[in-house]
Design an enzyme around this catalytic site. Sequence first.
Site, PDB file in Angstrom:
ATOM      1  N   SER A 223       0.844  -1.201   0.000  1.00  0.00           N
ATOM      2  CA  SER A 223       0.000   0.000   0.000  1.00  0.00           C
ATOM      3  C   SER A 223       0.872   1.240   0.000  1.00  0.00           C
ATOM      4  O   SER A 223       1.955   1.258   0.574  1.00  0.00           O
ATOM      5  CB  SER A 223      -0.962  -0.027   1.188  1.00  0.00           C
ATOM      6  N   GLY A 228      -2.479   4.839  -3.534  1.00  0.00           N
ATOM      7  CA  GLY A 228      -3.177   3.593  -3.810  1.00  0.00           C
ATOM      8  C   GLY A 228      -2.406   2.380  -3.362  1.00  0.00           C
ATOM      9  O   GLY A 228      -1.672   2.440  -2.376  1.00  0.00           O
ATOM     10  N   GLY A 254      -4.876   1.178   6.681  1.00  0.00           N
ATOM     11  CA  GLY A 254      -4.331  -0.153   6.385  1.00  0.00           C
ATOM     12  C   GLY A 254      -5.267  -1.256   6.852  1.00  0.00           C
ATOM     13  O   GLY A 254      -5.455  -2.260   6.161  1.00  0.00           O
ATOM     14  N   ASP A 255      -5.861  -1.073   8.017  1.00  0.00           N
ATOM     15  CA  ASP A 255      -6.787  -2.083   8.556  1.00  0.00           C
ATOM     16  C   ASP A 255      -7.998  -2.239   7.635  1.00  0.00           C
ATOM     17  O   ASP A 255      -8.476  -3.346   7.406  1.00  0.00           O
ATOM     18  CB  ASP A 255      -7.291  -1.667   9.950  1.00  0.00           C
TER      19      ASP A 255
HETATM   20  P1  ATP Z   1      -1.816   2.108   8.728  1.00  0.00           P
HETATM   21  O1  ATP Z   1      -1.238   3.352   9.307  1.00  0.00           O
HETATM   22  O2  ATP Z   1      -3.281   1.954   8.988  1.00  0.00           O
HETATM   23  O3  ATP Z   1      -1.031   0.892   9.058  1.00  0.00           O
HETATM   24  P2  ATP Z   1      -0.600   1.893   6.141  1.00  0.00           P
HETATM   25  O4  ATP Z   1       0.542   2.877   6.156  1.00  0.00           O
HETATM   26  O5  ATP Z   1      -0.278   0.473   6.332  1.00  0.00           O
HETATM   27  O6  ATP Z   1      -1.740   2.323   7.153  1.00  0.00           O
HETATM   28  P3  ATP Z   1      -1.448   3.163   3.726  1.00  0.00           P
HETATM   29  O7  ATP Z   1      -0.668   2.742   2.552  1.00  0.00           O
HETATM   30  O8  ATP Z   1      -1.120   4.473   4.338  1.00  0.00           O
HETATM   31  O9  ATP Z   1      -1.392   1.983   4.778  1.00  0.00           O
HETATM   32  O10 ATP Z   1      -3.009   3.167   3.384  1.00  0.00           O
HETATM   33  C1  ATP Z   1      -3.696   2.003   2.985  1.00  0.00           C
HETATM   34  C2  ATP Z   1      -4.672   2.349   1.890  1.00  0.00           C
HETATM   35  O11 ATP Z   1      -5.574   3.356   2.374  1.00  0.00           O
HETATM   36  C3  ATP Z   1      -4.044   2.959   0.641  1.00  0.00           C
HETATM   37  O12 ATP Z   1      -3.565   1.958  -0.228  1.00  0.00           O
HETATM   38  C4  ATP Z   1      -5.218   3.751   0.073  1.00  0.00           C
HETATM   39  O13 ATP Z   1      -6.089   2.911  -0.649  1.00  0.00           O
HETATM   40  C5  ATP Z   1      -5.929   4.242   1.326  1.00  0.00           C
HETATM   41  N1  ATP Z   1      -5.452   5.579   1.678  1.00  0.00           N
HETATM   42  C6  ATP Z   1      -4.515   5.912   2.578  1.00  0.00           C
HETATM   43  N2  ATP Z   1      -4.312   7.242   2.616  1.00  0.00           N
HETATM   44  C7  ATP Z   1      -5.174   7.775   1.715  1.00  0.00           C
HETATM   45  C8  ATP Z   1      -5.485   9.103   1.272  1.00  0.00           C
HETATM   46  N3  ATP Z   1      -4.841  10.162   1.761  1.00  0.00           N
HETATM   47  N4  ATP Z   1      -6.434   9.248   0.330  1.00  0.00           N
HETATM   48  C9  ATP Z   1      -7.093   8.189  -0.185  1.00  0.00           C
HETATM   49  N5  ATP Z   1      -6.846   6.924   0.185  1.00  0.00           N
HETATM   50  C10 ATP Z   1      -5.908   6.709   1.119  1.00  0.00           C
HETATM   51 MG    MG Z   2      -0.045  -0.505   8.132  1.00  0.00          MG
END
Ligand code: ATP
Ligand code: MG
Length: 322
Positions: A223, A228, A254-255
Amino acid sequence: NKHIVTVTMNPAIDLACSVPDFTAGKVNRATEYQKNAAGKGVNIAVLLRKFNLPITATGFLGADNALIFEKLFKKQNINDQFVRVPGETRTGIKILDPNARTTTDINLPGLVPEPIHIKILIHTVERLAETAAMVVIGGSLPATVDPSIIGELVAVIKSKGAKAIVDTSGPALSNAVKALPYLVKPNDDELAELVGHPLNKLEEIITEARKINKSGIETVIVSLGSRGALFIQKDEELFAKPPKVEVVSTVGAGDAMIGGMVAGMALGLSLEEQVRLATSLSAATVTQAGPSLDKLENAEELEDLIAIEHINIKGGISCQKL
Ligand code: ATP
Ligand code: MG
Ligand code: MG
């Protein structure tokens, strides 16, 4: 109908306080506050219940302040199989200053599970995996728990014929990857840490995700926040881009993505449909304050706005669009 199990070894109580003009070294007054039971596996369990799937949640829970979790599980009809550990589940205090638009975090120390609790958890997961379709392990580990427990849990889950899904970081992630779960979802930073060098171009991220997939992990998701996510399987590789949304809090993004994939699999959707669901749920989650989505309708509105592309053999999707 087989149930879905989530494992949260380091849950947290989130305490968000609104403190206008917060000043260190002074008495500050909160104008409002919200207290929520959280942690990755807990958030995922709550989201999955919105799809009416049978959910069991386990992990470690502090015996002295378990009530807030117990109330949530009762309300959401989540089967509570958490191992109680003496002491308190950690609390994360978030001080939001609406005037300065700042957030100050104070994280209290977490649980200290003893070897006996670790043993009980492994047995619990083994027992639950017997009748589970999928077991999702989410989040960090308590400081006293060796990261090798993740590998051990993945092996136990696989031996019972259930799919192991892991969302964690650092040494716990590298231990998980070695045990070959069904699905992992690092973000770009976590993937870079896993491979041990910075990943600057999308092509490099795709290459590394493919290597992990080839090593024997069916689905590798990377992610990329607002950009995206990549979904890599042996025969199909997709890139999903959410629409631009108004960001309130990225906590739980992420969840929601993991929850969407798991729900999609449980409902028998195609990969592309799973990806559309997961991406819309995660994008909708960032438009609200809490860690778990209030209403599925908020995500449904976004579904048609998700752009999904197939990645070509060279990994050269229209990267300039990122
Ligand atoms: P977490 O902090 O919950 O562990 P993460 O860092 O593992 O999150 P991210 O890649 O930040 O995961 O976000 C997961 C998904 O959430 C992204 O692939 C996207 O689809 C969506 N997402 C996150 N931030 C945004 C944003 N600013 N706008 C639109 N979609 C988002
Ligand atoms: Mg995460
Ligand atoms: Mg992120």
